[in-house]
Design a protein around this motif. Structure first.
Motif, mmCIF file in Angstrom:
data_model
loop_
_atom_site.group_PDB
_atom_site.id
_atom_site.type_symbol
_atom_site.label_atom_id
_atom_site.label_comp_id
_atom_site.label_asym_id
_atom_site.label_seq_id
_atom_site.Cartn_x
_atom_site.Cartn_y
_atom_site.Cartn_z
ATOM 1 N N ALA A 1 27.742 29.314 36.359
ATOM 2 C CA ALA A 1 26.590 28.412 36.301
ATOM 3 C C ALA A 1 25.672 28.783 35.143
ATOM 4 C CB ALA A 1 25.828 28.447 37.623
ATOM 5 N N GLY A 2 25.411 30.054 34.956
ATOM 6 C CA GLY A 2 24.582 30.494 33.838
ATOM 7 C C GLY A 2 25.203 30.150 32.500
ATOM 8 N N TRP A 3 26.503 30.326 32.406
ATOM 9 C CA TRP A 3 27.209 30.009 31.163
ATOM 10 C C TRP A 3 27.147 28.508 30.885
ATOM 11 C CZ3 TRP A 3 31.837 27.414 29.954
ATOM 12 C CH2 TRP A 3 32.318 27.651 28.674
ATOM 13 N N MET A 4 27.346 27.696 31.939
ATOM 14 C CA MET A 4 27.301 26.241 31.757
ATOM 15 C C MET A 4 25.920 25.772 31.334
ATOM 16 S SD MET A 4 29.829 24.836 34.803
ATOM 17 C CE MET A 4 28.460 24.182 35.640
ATOM 18 N N ILE A 5 24.886 26.313 31.945
ATOM 19 C CA ILE A 5 23.517 25.920 31.576
ATOM 20 C C ILE A 5 23.216 26.325 30.147
ATOM 21 C CG2 ILE A 5 21.090 26.381 32.068
ATOM 22 C CD1 ILE A 5 21.916 26.599 35.035
ATOM 23 N N ALA B 1 25.040 23.943 27.833
ATOM 24 C CA ALA B 1 24.436 22.598 27.852
ATOM 25 C C ALA B 1 23.141 22.581 27.044
ATOM 26 C CB ALA B 1 24.184 22.150 29.284
ATOM 27 N N MET B 2 22.327 23.597 27.197
ATOM 28 C CA MET B 2 21.076 23.651 26.435
ATOM 29 C C MET B 2 21.356 23.784 24.941
ATOM 30 S SD MET B 2 18.671 23.198 28.520
ATOM 31 C CE MET B 2 19.692 22.228 29.595
ATOM 32 N N ASP B 3 22.385 24.525 24.598
ATOM 33 C CA ASP B 3 22.777 24.654 23.195
ATOM 34 C C ASP B 3 23.236 23.301 22.646
ATOM 35 O OD1 ASP B 3 23.261 26.175 20.830
ATOM 36 O OD2 ASP B 3 25.411 26.158 21.315
ATOM 37 N N MET C 1 23.583 16.169 30.457
ATOM 38 C CA MET C 1 22.947 16.574 31.719
ATOM 39 C C MET C 1 23.742 16.065 32.922
ATOM 40 S SD MET C 1 20.489 18.552 31.289
ATOM 41 C CE MET C 1 20.789 19.263 29.702
ATOM 42 N N ARG C 2 24.285 14.864 32.827
ATOM 43 C CA ARG C 2 25.086 14.326 33.929
ATOM 44 C C ARG C 2 26.316 15.210 34.162
ATOM 45 N NH1 ARG C 2 25.905 9.443 32.088
ATOM 46 N NH2 ARG C 2 27.898 9.938 31.138
ATOM 47 N N LEU C 3 26.993 15.557 33.088
ATOM 48 C CA LEU C 3 28.166 16.425 33.214
ATOM 49 C C LEU C 3 27.781 17.825 33.686
ATOM 50 C CD1 LEU C 3 30.164 15.407 30.044
ATOM 51 C CD2 LEU C 3 30.703 14.873 32.421
ATOM 52 N N LEU C 4 26.627 18.303 33.264
ATOM 53 C CA LEU C 4 26.160 19.617 33.700
ATOM 54 C C LEU C 4 25.928 19.635 35.205
ATOM 55 C CD1 LEU C 4 25.045 22.494 33.177
ATOM 56 C CD2 LEU C 4 22.822 21.410 32.832
ATOM 57 N N PHE C 5 25.275 18.594 35.716
ATOM 58 C CA PHE C 5 25.000 18.567 37.156
ATOM 59 C C PHE C 5 26.272 18.427 37.974
ATOM 60 C CE2 PHE C 5 20.592 17.013 35.922
ATOM 61 C CZ PHE C 5 20.065 18.282 36.032
ATOM 62 N N ILE C 6 27.243 17.684 37.475
ATOM 63 C CA ILE C 6 28.528 17.591 38.173
ATOM 64 C C ILE C 6 29.211 18.955 38.197
ATOM 65 C CG2 ILE C 6 30.852 16.615 38.041
ATOM 66 C CD1 ILE C 6 29.526 14.049 36.952
ATOM 67 N N GLY C 7 29.207 19.642 37.067
ATOM 68 C CA GLY C 7 29.804 20.981 37.001
ATOM 69 C C GLY C 7 29.092 21.976 37.891
ATOM 70 N N LEU C 8 27.765 21.920 37.921
ATOM 71 C CA LEU C 8 27.008 22.829 38.781
ATOM 72 C C LEU C 8 27.274 22.550 40.254
ATOM 73 C CD1 LEU C 8 23.600 23.051 36.915
ATOM 74 C CD2 LEU C 8 25.340 24.826 37.117
ATOM 75 N N ALA C 9 27.465 21.287 40.603
ATOM 76 C CA ALA C 9 27.788 20.954 41.994
ATOM 77 C C ALA C 9 29.153 21.524 42.377
ATOM 78 C CB ALA C 9 27.774 19.443 42.182
#
Length: 88
Positions: free
Chosen positions: A30-34, A37-39, A52-60
């Motif tokens: 999760a930390g790596w994905m965030i 995404a911010m980068d 952001m949509r893909l990030l939230f799907i991945g975090l879920a």
């Protein structure tokens, strides 16, 4: 009776290690994905909604993995099939 207490202690230690190791992986992911995404948003702000949509799907999905680990470990703790074998 001494075997039962040793078994329960070993079970509790295994559960603690299982939770610790099973949640560490999704937390790192999760930390790596965030971070990624911010980068990506900092380089291309115009595609921020899709990122952001893909990030939230991945975090879920990562969150579901952590919950699955917790459920499996709790099943092993409270409904251990080896406990019936030991009590015979």
């Amino acid at each position: 009776m001494h075997d039962l207490s040793n078994f329960m202690m070993a079970s509790s230690v295994a559960v603690a290690l299982g939770i610790a190791l099973g949640v560490t992986g999704p937390a790192i992911a999760a930390g790596w994905m965030i971070s990624r995404a911010m980068d990506a948003v900092s380089h291309r702000p115009e595609v921020e909604p899709s990122i952001m949509r893909l990030l939230f799907i991945g975090l879920a999905i990562v969150g579901v993995l952590a919950l699955a680990v917790l459920v499996i470990v709790l099943i092993v703790l409270f409904n251990n099939p080896l406990l019936e074998y030991l009590l015979r």
